[in-house]
Scaffold this motif. Structure first.
Motif, PDB file in Angstrom:
ATOM      1  N   SER A 184      32.455  48.287  49.395  1.00  0.00           N
ATOM      2  CA  SER A 184      33.729  48.553  49.805  1.00  0.00           C
ATOM      3  C   SER A 184      34.797  48.368  48.784  1.00  0.00           C
ATOM      4  O   SER A 184      34.586  47.698  47.650  1.00  0.00           O
ATOM      5  N   ASP A 215      37.738  46.566  49.195  1.00  0.00           N
ATOM      6  CA  ASP A 215      38.077  45.338  48.915  1.00  0.00           C
ATOM      7  C   ASP A 215      37.160  44.500  47.941  1.00  0.00           C
ATOM      8  O   ASP A 215      37.415  43.521  47.401  1.00  0.00           O
ATOM      9  N   GLN A 216      35.830  44.704  48.222  1.00  0.00           N
ATOM     10  CA  GLN A 216      34.835  43.798  47.416  1.00  0.00           C
ATOM     11  C   GLN A 216      34.758  44.141  46.011  1.00  0.00           C
ATOM     12  O   GLN A 216      34.967  43.235  45.272  1.00  0.00           O
ATOM     13  N   LEU A 227      37.664  45.353  44.451  1.00  0.00           N
ATOM     14  CA  LEU A 227      38.903  44.929  43.892  1.00  0.00           C
ATOM     15  C   LEU A 227      38.809  43.221  43.785  1.00  0.00           C
ATOM     16  O   LEU A 227      39.147  42.755  42.742  1.00  0.00           O
ATOM     17  N   SER A 228      38.003  42.629  44.602  1.00  0.00           N
ATOM     18  CA  SER A 228      37.747  41.187  44.553  1.00  0.00           C
ATOM     19  C   SER A 228      36.930  40.958  43.192  1.00  0.00           C
ATOM     20  O   SER A 228      37.165  39.947  42.495  1.00  0.00           O
ATOM     21  N   TYR A 243      39.135  35.865  42.771  1.00  0.00           N
ATOM     22  CA  TYR A 243      39.580  35.473  44.097  1.00  0.00           C
ATOM     23  C   TYR A 243      41.050  34.482  43.622  1.00  0.00           C
ATOM     24  O   TYR A 243      41.971  34.743  44.394  1.00  0.00           O
ATOM     25  N   TYR A 249      43.636  38.394  43.614  1.00  0.00           N
ATOM     26  CA  TYR A 249      43.451  39.323  44.644  1.00  0.00           C
ATOM     27  C   TYR A 249      42.915  38.938  46.091  1.00  0.00           C
ATOM     28  O   TYR A 249      43.333  39.003  47.177  1.00  0.00           O
ATOM     29  N   GLY A 250      41.684  38.073  45.740  1.00  0.00           N
ATOM     30  CA  GLY A 250      40.905  37.698  47.188  1.00  0.00           C
ATOM     31  C   GLY A 250      41.768  36.675  47.928  1.00  0.00           C
ATOM     32  O   GLY A 250      41.896  36.635  49.115  1.00  0.00           O
ATOM     33  N   LYS A 267      44.546  38.412  49.769  1.00  0.00           N
ATOM     34  CA  LYS A 267      44.036  39.083  50.851  1.00  0.00           C
ATOM     35  C   LYS A 267      43.751  38.177  52.323  1.00  0.00           C
ATOM     36  O   LYS A 267      44.052  38.515  53.212  1.00  0.00           O
ATOM     37  N   ASP A 268      43.205  37.069  51.601  1.00  0.00           N
ATOM     38  CA  ASP A 268      42.928  36.038  52.647  1.00  0.00           C
ATOM     39  C   ASP A 268      44.148  35.505  53.418  1.00  0.00           C
ATOM     40  O   ASP A 268      44.093  35.269  54.620  1.00  0.00           O
ATOM     41  N   ASN A 291      45.473  38.072  55.823  1.00  0.00           N
ATOM     42  CA  ASN A 291      44.570  38.064  57.196  1.00  0.00           C
ATOM     43  C   ASN A 291      44.657  36.931  58.052  1.00  0.00           C
ATOM     44  O   ASN A 291      44.671  37.091  59.292  1.00  0.00           O
TER      45      ASN A 291
END
Length: 71
Positions: free
Chosen positions: A31, A33-34, A36-37, A42, A48-49, A52-53, A56
């Motif tokens: 994906s 997101d994966q 980009l991470s 992270y 980025y990770g 994102k966390d 969310n």
């Protein structure tokens, strides 16, 4: 005939050198997101990770970050 052989040889070399099959496989099977991470990490260097966390977890829309280094 010799010209076509050299062109084919150069094409095969470029495909192997730039890892075209591997990159195509990763593009279709992971994906965005994966990917980009994997690229941005992270925590280090861009985080980025982590961002994102946080988005969310707390349902935030705009997260501002401070980077004290050249990122």
């Amino acid at each position: 005939m010799n010209k076509y052989f050299y062109n084919l040889l150069i094409l095969v070399f470029l495909i192997i050198f730039f890892k075209f099959p591997e990159k195509t496989y990763k593009l279709y099977n992971t994906s965005i997101d994966q990917r980009l991470s994997d690229i941005y990490g992270y925590c280090y260097p861009q985080g980025y990770g982590f961002i994102k966390d946080i988005r969310n977890k707390f349902k935030l829309t705009n997260v501002k970050t401070l980077n004290f280094e050249d990122f």
